[in-house]
Design an enzyme around this catalytic site. Structure first.
Site, short mmCIF file in Angstrom:
data_model
loop_
_atom_site.label_atom_id
_atom_site.label_comp_id
_atom_site.label_asym_id
_atom_site.label_seq_id
_atom_site.Cartn_x
_atom_site.Cartn_y
_atom_site.Cartn_z
N PRO A 242 0.82 -1.21 0.00
CA PRO A 242 0.00 0.00 0.00
C PRO A 242 0.86 1.26 0.00
O PRO A 242 1.92 1.29 0.61
CB PRO A 242 -0.77 -0.09 1.33
CG PRO A 242 -0.66 -1.49 1.77
CD PRO A 242 0.57 -2.05 1.17
N GLY A 243 0.40 2.26 -0.70
CA GLY A 243 1.06 3.56 -0.64
C GLY A 243 2.29 3.71 -1.50
O GLY A 243 3.03 4.67 -1.37
N GLY A 245 2.29 3.96 -4.76
CA GLY A 245 2.04 4.76 -5.96
C GLY A 245 1.38 4.00 -7.09
O GLY A 245 1.50 4.40 -8.24
N THR A 247 -1.93 3.57 -7.70
CA THR A 247 -3.01 4.39 -8.23
C THR A 247 -2.44 5.57 -9.02
O THR A 247 -2.91 5.90 -10.10
CB THR A 247 -3.89 4.90 -7.07
OG1 THR A 247 -4.26 3.78 -6.28
CG2 THR A 247 -5.12 5.60 -7.59
N GLU A 462 17.42 3.07 27.07
CA GLU A 462 17.72 3.55 25.72
C GLU A 462 19.23 3.59 25.47
O GLU A 462 19.70 3.22 24.39
CB GLU A 462 17.12 4.94 25.48
CG GLU A 462 15.59 4.96 25.47
CD GLU A 462 14.97 3.97 24.51
OE1 GLU A 462 15.60 3.63 23.48
OE2 GLU A 462 13.86 3.50 24.80
N HIS A 465 20.50 0.24 24.51
CA HIS A 465 20.37 -0.02 23.07
C HIS A 465 21.51 0.65 22.31
O HIS A 465 22.17 0.05 21.46
CB HIS A 465 19.06 0.58 22.53
CG HIS A 465 17.83 -0.17 22.90
ND1 HIS A 465 17.69 -1.52 22.73
CD2 HIS A 465 16.64 0.26 23.40
CE1 HIS A 465 16.47 -1.89 23.14
NE2 HIS A 465 15.82 -0.82 23.55
P1 ADP Z 1 -1.28 2.87 -3.75
O1 ADP Z 1 -2.36 2.95 -4.75
O2 ADP Z 1 -0.10 2.08 -4.20
O3 ADP Z 1 -1.74 2.41 -2.41
P2 ADP Z 1 -1.17 5.67 -4.21
O4 ADP Z 1 -0.87 5.66 -5.64
O5 ADP Z 1 -2.57 5.95 -3.84
O6 ADP Z 1 -0.71 4.34 -3.52
O7 ADP Z 1 -0.21 6.71 -3.51
C1 ADP Z 1 -0.63 7.55 -2.48
C2 ADP Z 1 0.13 8.84 -2.52
O8 ADP Z 1 1.50 8.64 -2.20
C3 ADP Z 1 0.14 9.49 -3.88
O9 ADP Z 1 -0.97 10.30 -4.05
C4 ADP Z 1 1.42 10.29 -3.86
O10 ADP Z 1 1.21 11.54 -3.26
C5 ADP Z 1 2.31 9.49 -2.97
N1 ADP Z 1 3.25 8.65 -3.73
C6 ADP Z 1 3.34 7.31 -3.69
N2 ADP Z 1 4.32 6.85 -4.49
C7 ADP Z 1 4.86 7.93 -5.08
C8 ADP Z 1 5.92 8.11 -6.02
N3 ADP Z 1 6.60 7.08 -6.52
N4 ADP Z 1 6.21 9.37 -6.41
C9 ADP Z 1 5.52 10.41 -5.90
N5 ADP Z 1 4.51 10.30 -5.03
C10 ADP Z 1 4.19 9.09 -4.59
ZN ZN Z 2 13.84 -0.67 24.10
MG MG Z 3 -4.31 2.67 -4.40
#
Ligand code: ADP
Ligand code: ZN
Ligand code: MG
Length: 659
Positions: A242-243, A245, A247, A462, A465
């Site tokens: 997730p996250g 990029g 989408t 800490e 560590h």
């Molecule tokens: P996914 O669909 O993989 O869960 P998204 O495409 O929705 O993730 O990404 C969420 C946000 O994270 C995007 O709107 C963007 O702002 C940021 N982001 C993620 N990957 C990148 C990337 N490679 N370059 C720039 N922004 C990114």
């Molecule tokens: Zn600790």
């Molecule tokens: Mg997505």
């Protein structure tokens, strides 16, 4: 959609049907009201009324234009009494119990009615017997009357119906309310004619972009491919955590190709009613074909694409939707330039039929960014905020190992918010680094005051560590130690940061050293305070996980060799591991884990014992200052070491004594 309008008979028009229902309901309502009103009253003849009057039985008469309503005198012999509780309660509330009794008596009177006859004797007779009489003041406005009894209830009922069916049709996703199940014409997908996102907005992910470039090129120039007889892949599947990029990449493809972008989420297909999802798929493809060349993007496709043979829960609706999707993917003419892109973070659960050639045959992996990727992503997002000239994104990238693009975008925004909070006009490096910590460990919780004793324990923990990190060879340097409590539960933490390019392989030595670092916190508590606290719970969890992986997945134990005892499920999500071994082996694995942890704990104890002087000095500093940077930490550590080697000869005797 068009043919729906043509074959619309009057009964298919839901609005008309509601109107009829509402009218019937209003008539019914009015009849109910009337019968309720008259049910209490009993009809008597006029002469009976006169008889009652002469017998002095009448209490009150209401003279209406068409009738007389007659209230009989209440039965005095029947005693109406209030219970003692009610009586006292009413007194407390300041009400008069006597009045209540009168009211009750009035309500218990028998009511009669009789037709009105013009009779000169009437009023005289009533006066003679001392009967109260009156006539209601009627606002004789027939229009208002009609409105109140007919139009208003009708309107209310109609409105209720309307709202009810609208909320239902929303849930059904169809446009036609109750009458329109399955004829979904609601727009549940997004159509953007220009997404405004290009590959420039997606930092890193070079391999993914390269694969997608071909699709873009095809959409630009399908003739070139057709001439040679090459068929465009129909679908590409973006796979990754997730996250990262996914989408964003799909949008960028549409933006680069300058074609319309149909996007929707897999879960939007699946509804309560069997058949709705399938009809939506059909509808979507119909709309998209009309606009081709274009891109259909199905986000989170695992919601529908779940393998059909998973026995756990069979879901008819999902299967039908999936079948329809498979069907449409086979059916459409890819030479028109219709490309389907889907995204998922659980590729392993997808139905095999979706992945066969001719459907989502391209699989594009979108991984979490590496150091350079992170720096590039930060550069993309930092453009949107005003910054100091001296910010260093490289450092920030170093500190954010394991963060996905979305995390990084979030961090930049957090930094900007922080700058505003401090009343600055630009974002500073400090804002950036602090926001990294906020994402990793939560916000500082300044109002949580630790007692002196607890503060000491946390500080030593800490520094324990940190010292284990500094002393051992295969570890990342300390970046910062702090004992300011954070909102995500930690009372303090030690931040490590790789020196340069992160590496992708981890050797056994590194793992063992890392486990030792995790356990050194507790070791310091034991060494200095001879106590064990709950603060080590997270350390223990992570150390145990590392030890387990070392044994069961990485083949790094002598006892089990290279046997694969566990494997990882949901690689891109939580990465849970499943065991493949027998009960006995599991027990043996557990024993081995315990042994490794014990060894590492002993090692940590040894390190701290040797560096007790440094431990004390740095912990004191930390208790005083609450935060210590990696550089300052190393400085004190080196100083103490130097001092120690200066007085080596004296120490040696003591050491021997101890042993
Ligand atoms: P996914 O669909 O993989 O869960 P998204 O495409 O929705 O993730 O990404 C969420 C946000 O994270 C995007 O709107 C963007 O702002 C940021 N982001 C993620 N990957 C990148 C990337 N490679 N370059 C720039 N922004 C990114
Ligand atoms: Zn600790
Ligand atoms: Mg997505």
């Amino acid at each position: 959609m068009n043919n729906k309008k043509k074959n619309r008979s009057p009964f298919k028009n839901p609005l008309l049907v509601f109107l009829v229902i509402s009218v019937i309901a209003t008539i019914f309502l009015n009849m109910m009201m009337m019968s309720f009103q008259s049910s209490k009253e009993q009809e008597i003849s006029y002469s009976d009324f006169l008889g009652m009057l002469s017998e002095d039985k009448i209490d009150e008469v209401i003279i209406n234009p068409d009738r007389l309503v007659i209230y009989e005198k209440p039965d005095e012999s029947k005693d109406i009494e209030l219970s003692p509780q009610t009586d006292s309660l009413m007194r407390i509330l300041g009400l008069d119990p006597g009045e209540a009794i009168d009211r009750a008596r009035e309500n218990s009177r028998n009511v009669y009615y009789t037709g009105y006859i013009y009779d000169e004797r009437l009023l005289i007779g009533l006066d003679e017997k001392g009967v109260q009489y009156s006539t209601p003041i009627k606002n004789n406005n027939p229009i208002l009357d009609f409105f109140l009894t007919w139009i208003l209830p009708l309107g209310v009922i109609y409105l209720l119906f309307f709202l009810l069916t609208r909320s239902m049709s929303k849930r059904l996703g169809g446009g036609g309310g109750i009458m329109g199940i399955g004829q979904s014409n609601a727009k549940m997908y997004n159509v953007e004619n220009a997404t405004g996102v290009t590959f420039k907005d997606v930092a890193g992910q070079e391999e993914a972009k390269e694969s997608l470039d071909e699709i873009v090129d095809y959409l630009h120039n399908p003739a070139k491919y057709r001439a040679i007889g090459a068929k465009q892949p129909r679908g590409a599947l973006l796979v990754g955590p997730p996250g990262t990029g996914k989408t964003l990449l799909a949008k960028a493809v549409a933006g680069e190709a300058k074609v319309p972008f149909f996007s929707l989420s897999g879960s939007e297909f699946v509804e309560m009613f069997v058949g709705v999802g399938a009809s939506r798929v059909r509808d979507l493809f119909k709309q998209a074909s009309a606009k081709a060349p274009c891109i259909i993007f199905i986000d989170e496709i695992d919601a529908i694409g779940k393998s059909r043979d998973s026995q756990i829960s069979s879901n008819d609706e999902r299967e039908q939707t999936l079948n329809q999707l498979l069907n449409e993917m086979d059916g459409f003419d890819s030479s028109k330039g219709l490309v389907i892109i889907a995204a998922t973070n659980r590729p392993e659960i997808l139905d095999k039929a979706l992945l066969r050639p001719g459907r989502f045959d391209r699989r594009i992996i979108v991984e979490k960014p590496d150091l350079k990727g992170r720096e590039d992503i930060l550069k993309v997002h930092i453009k949107n905020v005003k910054t100091d000239p001296d910010i260093n994104l490289h450092d920030m990238a170093l500190a954010t190992s394991g963060a996905a693009g979305a995390d990084l975008a979030n961090m930049v925004n957090e930094a900007a918010l922080r700058a505003v909070r401090f009343g600055r006009k630009t974002v500073s490096q400090e804002d950036l680094m602090e926001s990294v910590e906020v994402i990793i460990a939560g916000k500082e919780k300044k109002d949580r005051i630790l007692s002196e004793k607890e503060k000491e324990i946390v500080a030593f923990h800490e520094v324990g560590h940190a010292l284990a990190t500094a002393v051992q060879k295969h570890t990342q340097p300390v970046h910062k130690i702090t004992i300011v409590p954070r909102t995500m539960g930690s009372l303090g933490y030690t931040m490590q940061m790789p020196e340069e390019e992160e590496h992708y392989l981890m050797s056994r030595d590194e793992i063992v050293d890392q486990i030792t670092v995790f356990l050194a916190g507790r070791a310091a508590e034991e060494l200095v305070f001879n106590t064990k606290t709950t603060g080590a719970a997270n350390d223990i969890e992570r150390a145990t996980e590392l030890a387990r992986n070392m044994i069961t997945q990485y083949g790094m134990s002598e006892k089990f060799g290279m046997a694969g005892l566990e494997s990882i499920q949901n690689k891109y999500l939580d990465g849970r591991s499943v065991s493949h071994c027998s009960e006995e082996t599991k027990t043996a694995v557990d024993n081995e884990i315990i042994r490794v942890l014990k060894e590492c704990h002993d090692k940590a104890m040894g390190i701290l014992n040797e560096n007790r002087d440094a431990l004390d000095e740095i912990a004191r500093y930390l208790i005083d200052k609450e935060t210590i940077t990696g550089d300052r930490f190393m400085e004190i550590y080196e100083n103490v070491k130097e001092r120690r080697s200066g007085t080596e000869s004296d120490d040696n005797d003591e050491c021997k004594d101890e042993q």
